[in-house]
Scaffold this active site. Structure first.
Site, PDB file in Angstrom:
ATOM      1  N   GLU A 134       0.866  -1.287   0.005  1.00 56.43           N
ATOM      2  CA  GLU A 134       0.078  -0.045   0.121  1.00 56.43           C
ATOM      3  C   GLU A 134       0.967   1.102   0.106  1.00 56.43           C
ATOM      4  O   GLU A 134       2.035   1.258   0.707  1.00 56.43           O
ATOM      5  CB  GLU A 134      -0.913   0.059   1.132  1.00 56.43           C
ATOM      6  N   TYR A 146       7.549   2.350  -7.666  1.00 57.62           N
ATOM      7  CA  TYR A 146       6.729   0.944  -7.715  1.00 57.62           C
ATOM      8  C   TYR A 146       6.389   0.696  -9.118  1.00 57.62           C
ATOM      9  O   TYR A 146       6.567  -0.424  -9.535  1.00 57.62           O
ATOM     10  CB  TYR A 146       5.668   1.120  -6.597  1.00 57.62           C
TER      11      TYR A 146
END
Length: 175
Positions: A134, A146
């Site tokens: 998350e 990411y």
């Protein structure tokens, strides 16, 4: 299909072995190893630097996390100073990055990417085909890293950071 193969031919135990290593980044020598109880205060200090206080862990929680055999926390030191930490939880079907943090003065040098690569290797070595994490919707820099590593947004977790009243993006990397 991979799960069926794993259940037939692979050990069900999660292997959290990590061999310490020296790495050189931008001319500085770093030491990457598995965290132990001696790192707890340093990890908490780093987390306090990076996260708002209501989100920070305490000693008891972090001790439980580090000693859980299905978790691995990696610490990266430079000149006896903690530069970064990554917390990875594993189950039989996924790895989950619980925490990744790089001390402010060490950011933007590829350290986060190095830690993510190590997490991916650990997950792959356990024949697991998915990693989740998350990230705060406001943390655009982390989202960029990411995505560069292959993670894709999966869903929004409304009010995930409840004390801040902020949402998180659940991201997934299929291996």
């Amino acid at each position: 299909m991979l799960r069926k193969f794993k259940s037939l031919f692979c050990k069900s135990d999660i292997n959290m072995t990590f061999n310490p290593m020296k790495v050189k980044i931008n001319g500085l020598q770093y030491y990457l190893r598995k965290a132990d109880s001696s790192d707890i205060v340093n990890i908490l200090d780093l987390q306090y630097q990076l996260c708002p206080r209501p989100l920070c862990w305490n000693i008891k929680y972090l001790t439980t996390e580090i000693t859980n055999p299905e978790n691995i926390y990696l610490v990266l030191y430079c000149r006896q100073q903690l530069a970064a930490v990554l917390g990875l939880k594993m189950s039989s079907d996924e790895g989950h990055i619980a925490f990744i943090g790089v001390k402010l003065e060490y950011q933007f040098q590829g350290i986060g990417t190095l830690l993510l690569q190590q997490a991916i290797t650990l997950v792959r070595n356990n024949y697991i085909d998915k990693i989740t994490l998350e990230v705060n919707v406001k943390n655009v820099h982390a989202q960029r890293i990411y995505r560069k590593m292959g993670f894709t947004p999966d869903s929004i977790r409304k009010n995930y950071y409840a004390t801040l009243q902020e949402d998180a993006i659940n991201m997934v990397l299929k291996l």
